[in-house]
Design an enzyme around this catalytic site. Sequence first.
Site, PDB file in Angstrom:
ATOM      1  N   GLY A  13      24.365  59.634  63.529  1.00  0.00           N
ATOM      2  CA  GLY A  13      24.813  59.180  64.841  1.00  0.00           C
ATOM      3  C   GLY A  13      24.329  60.044  65.984  1.00  0.00           C
ATOM      4  O   GLY A  13      23.621  61.040  65.791  1.00  0.00           O
ATOM      5  N   MET A  14      24.738  59.675  67.181  1.00  0.00           N
ATOM      6  CA  MET A  14      24.297  60.369  68.385  1.00  0.00           C
ATOM      7  C   MET A  14      24.692  61.846  68.380  1.00  0.00           C
ATOM      8  O   MET A  14      23.877  62.727  68.667  1.00  0.00           O
ATOM      9  CB  MET A  14      24.866  59.669  69.629  1.00  0.00           C
ATOM     10  CG  MET A  14      24.543  60.353  70.933  1.00  0.00           C
ATOM     11  SD  MET A  14      25.040  59.381  72.372  1.00  0.00           S
ATOM     12  CE  MET A  14      26.781  59.118  72.052  1.00  0.00           C
ATOM     13  N   ASP A  47      31.415  57.452  51.150  1.00  0.00           N
ATOM     14  CA  ASP A  47      32.657  56.943  51.729  1.00  0.00           C
ATOM     15  C   ASP A  47      33.625  58.106  51.884  1.00  0.00           C
ATOM     16  O   ASP A  47      34.229  58.575  50.910  1.00  0.00           O
ATOM     17  CB  ASP A  47      33.256  55.863  50.823  1.00  0.00           C
ATOM     18  CG  ASP A  47      34.569  55.302  51.346  1.00  0.00           C
ATOM     19  OD1 ASP A  47      35.003  55.719  52.450  1.00  0.00           O
ATOM     20  OD2 ASP A  47      35.166  54.456  50.658  1.00  0.00           O
ATOM     21  N   THR A  74      33.954  53.896  66.190  1.00  0.00           N
ATOM     22  CA  THR A  74      33.972  54.022  67.655  1.00  0.00           C
ATOM     23  C   THR A  74      33.798  52.702  68.395  1.00  0.00           C
ATOM     24  O   THR A  74      33.638  52.702  69.610  1.00  0.00           O
ATOM     25  CB  THR A  74      32.866  54.994  68.110  1.00  0.00           C
ATOM     26  OG1 THR A  74      31.594  54.513  67.652  1.00  0.00           O
ATOM     27  CG2 THR A  74      33.098  56.397  67.573  1.00  0.00           C
ATOM     28  N   TYR A 137      41.756  52.142  68.748  1.00  0.00           N
ATOM     29  CA  TYR A 137      40.822  53.257  68.597  1.00  0.00           C
ATOM     30  C   TYR A 137      41.494  54.580  68.955  1.00  0.00           C
ATOM     31  O   TYR A 137      41.452  55.555  68.186  1.00  0.00           O
ATOM     32  CB  TYR A 137      39.593  53.036  69.470  1.00  0.00           C
ATOM     33  CG  TYR A 137      38.723  54.264  69.623  1.00  0.00           C
ATOM     34  CD1 TYR A 137      38.012  54.766  68.537  1.00  0.00           C
ATOM     35  CD2 TYR A 137      38.620  54.919  70.850  1.00  0.00           C
ATOM     36  CE1 TYR A 137      37.220  55.907  68.669  1.00  0.00           C
ATOM     37  CE2 TYR A 137      37.830  56.048  70.991  1.00  0.00           C
ATOM     38  CZ  TYR A 137      37.139  56.542  69.897  1.00  0.00           C
ATOM     39  OH  TYR A 137      36.360  57.671  70.036  1.00  0.00           O
ATOM     40  N   LYS A 141      42.444  57.653  66.289  1.00  0.00           N
ATOM     41  CA  LYS A 141      41.878  58.995  66.468  1.00  0.00           C
ATOM     42  C   LYS A 141      42.994  60.033  66.583  1.00  0.00           C
ATOM     43  O   LYS A 141      42.869  61.151  66.057  1.00  0.00           O
ATOM     44  CB  LYS A 141      40.975  59.030  67.699  1.00  0.00           C
ATOM     45  CG  LYS A 141      39.651  58.294  67.528  1.00  0.00           C
ATOM     46  CD  LYS A 141      38.794  58.888  66.420  1.00  0.00           C
ATOM     47  CE  LYS A 141      38.224  60.238  66.791  1.00  0.00           C
ATOM     48  NZ  LYS A 141      37.361  60.801  65.713  1.00  0.00           N
ATOM     49  N   TRP A 163      32.936  60.417  77.035  1.00  0.00           N
ATOM     50  CA  TRP A 163      31.816  59.828  77.759  1.00  0.00           C
ATOM     51  C   TRP A 163      30.476  60.418  77.293  1.00  0.00           C
ATOM     52  O   TRP A 163      29.656  60.868  78.096  1.00  0.00           O
ATOM     53  CB  TRP A 163      31.999  60.029  79.260  1.00  0.00           C
ATOM     54  CG  TRP A 163      33.143  59.302  79.880  1.00  0.00           C
ATOM     55  CD1 TRP A 163      34.297  58.903  79.275  1.00  0.00           C
ATOM     56  CD2 TRP A 163      33.250  58.883  81.252  1.00  0.00           C
ATOM     57  NE1 TRP A 163      35.129  58.267  80.178  1.00  0.00           N
ATOM     58  CE2 TRP A 163      34.506  58.231  81.406  1.00  0.00           C
ATOM     59  CE3 TRP A 163      32.420  59.002  82.363  1.00  0.00           C
ATOM     60  CZ2 TRP A 163      34.936  57.709  82.621  1.00  0.00           C
ATOM     61  CZ3 TRP A 163      32.855  58.478  83.570  1.00  0.00           C
ATOM     62  CH2 TRP A 163      34.097  57.838  83.699  1.00  0.00           C
TER      63      TRP A 163
END
Length: 295
Positions: A13-14, A47, A74, A137, A141, A163
């Site tokens: 991911g990012m 997993d 997300t 979400y 979290k 952000w």
Amino acid sequence: MKPRRVLVTGAAGMLGSELVTRVPAGWQCVGTDLAPAGPFVQAGGVDLSSTSAVAELWRAFGPFDAVVHGAAYTAVDKAETEVELATRVNVRASDVLATQCAQNGARLVAVSTDFVFDGHSRRPYREDDPPRPLSVYGRTKWEGEQVAVAAHPKGTAVVRTQWLYGPRGQHFVRTIAKFARERGELKVVDDQVGCPTSTLELVPALWDVVRGDAVGIFHAACEGSCSWFGFTRQILFRLGLAHVKLTACATSEFPRPAQRPAYSVLDCSALAALRKRELKPWRQALDDYLAVESL
């Protein structure tokens, strides 16, 4: 001296991909993700909500001195209907990883979000402010934070951020650049306020938390604040697209399944005290990002 080993989840991911490319000296990194093995992932298809799968991951690639848990569900709007999946990824996986860390003497750094707050504050949120998530979400979290700390109270650090954008993955900056060029005009909400945070700034902070053996909750975001409209205006200016017509609007004009906090600026003074420095102001961080990324 033998290098210390760290497991990074969500490595495709990012955020995770940036973590595995910027490993500090003295550490060895193993990246895991549901994605197939690739340049950032040594252990694919794992997993993390499965106790046996995580135990096997530990046997095959460990032992680990620390885990940076960046994997998450997300898709904020989809989570409103995919509650079971969001819970499995954001809550169950956190519990499994924290338990594994506790059993093996490893530290856990769990990445969380500003969405644990309801946005009603008139000042930046501190770590001890009570969470009141508005969305599935945000709730999952927050529950993930709680189960991690409960399973491994002496070895878990929760780092909330917001952000995010960075060199890889899809995010707001990349989307705005694309739409500005394609459409020539944009309408962006001006009543949601937070702080854009570059992974180029966040990742060194996360590594400092890992290396500092810190526990507890920390907030990590670039300094300052703006609305999505204000962020967009700065993006367009920096990309030489100031001629694009930009109109401010209210969140109510773009109804979404999940409610967003109207104000979610994070007070990051505790992390700054730990690191002896703050993350850069968001405008400077954006300039640094655009200097290395061609949009």
